[in-house]
Design a protein around this motif. Structure first.
Motif, PDB file in Angstrom:
ATOM      1  N   VAL A 123      -0.023 -14.145 -17.689  1.00 33.55           N
ATOM      2  CA  VAL A 123       0.779 -15.094 -16.532  1.00 33.55           C
ATOM      3  C   VAL A 123       1.078 -14.797 -15.845  1.00 33.55           C
ATOM      4  O   VAL A 123       1.991 -15.283 -14.783  1.00 33.55           O
ATOM      5  CB  VAL A 123       1.230 -16.448 -17.721  1.00 33.55           C
ATOM      6  CG1 VAL A 123       1.851 -17.511 -16.460  1.00 33.55           C
ATOM      7  CG2 VAL A 123       0.781 -17.096 -18.928  1.00 33.55           C
ATOM      8  N   LYS A 138       4.409 -11.335 -19.380  1.00 34.07           N
ATOM      9  CA  LYS A 138       4.281 -12.431 -19.538  1.00 34.07           C
ATOM     10  C   LYS A 138       3.101 -13.259 -20.255  1.00 34.07           C
ATOM     11  O   LYS A 138       2.240 -13.249 -19.310  1.00 34.07           O
ATOM     12  CB  LYS A 138       5.696 -14.026 -18.921  1.00 34.07           C
ATOM     13  CG  LYS A 138       6.675 -13.129 -18.302  1.00 34.07           C
ATOM     14  CD  LYS A 138       7.281 -14.607 -18.108  1.00 34.07           C
ATOM     15  CE  LYS A 138       9.033 -14.312 -18.194  1.00 34.07           C
ATOM     16  NZ  LYS A 138       9.937 -15.196 -17.199  1.00 34.07           N
ATOM     17  N   ALA A 195       1.187 -16.854 -22.812  1.00 28.07           N
ATOM     18  CA  ALA A 195       1.796 -17.683 -22.980  1.00 28.07           C
ATOM     19  C   ALA A 195       1.821 -18.433 -24.528  1.00 28.07           C
ATOM     20  O   ALA A 195       0.976 -17.068 -25.196  1.00 28.07           O
ATOM     21  CB  ALA A 195       0.056 -19.124 -22.999  1.00 28.07           C
ATOM     22  N   THR A 209       5.726 -19.486 -22.797  1.00 31.16           N
ATOM     23  CA  THR A 209       5.734 -17.981 -22.581  1.00 31.16           C
ATOM     24  C   THR A 209       6.485 -16.506 -23.798  1.00 31.16           C
ATOM     25  O   THR A 209       7.628 -16.850 -23.429  1.00 31.16           O
ATOM     26  CB  THR A 209       5.653 -17.680 -21.092  1.00 31.16           C
ATOM     27  OG1 THR A 209       7.145 -17.608 -20.529  1.00 31.16           O
ATOM     28  CG2 THR A 209       4.598 -18.165 -20.318  1.00 31.16           C
TER      29      THR A 209
END
Length: 86
Positions: free
Chosen positions: A42, A52, A54, A67
């Motif tokens: 992400v 990061k 999910a 996250t």
């Protein structure tokens, strides 16, 4: 950013983030974390060596995906640059 073939130090897929750049994302950015290519990233930061991802289908109270921040060696590249040489 002086070189158009070098991805930025930090990039996010979240339009609310100050590190979001639709033009760069549309080029396609590949991410390798700890030697493994990842497709669920992400956000990333090269200088601080983290990504990061999910956390499953979990959402926070505002409806945004939760996250997880993972630390380790990060490599990024533009996918459209790799295809130009073929």
């Amino acid at each position: 950013m002086t070189d158009t073939n070098t991805p930025p130090d930090r990039l996010s897929l979240d339009p609310r983030s100050p590190h979001y750049d639709e033009a760069l994302i549309s080029r396609g950015v590949g991410v390798r974390f700890k030697g493994e290519e990842r497709t669920n990233v992400v956000e990333y930061c090269l200088s601080e060596s983290w990504i990061k991802v999910a956390a499953g289908k979990s959402l926070d109270r505002k409806g945004n995906p939760l996250t997880l921040k993972l630390k380790g060696p990060v490599e990024v590249w533009f996918e459209d640059v790799d295809n130009q040489g073929e």
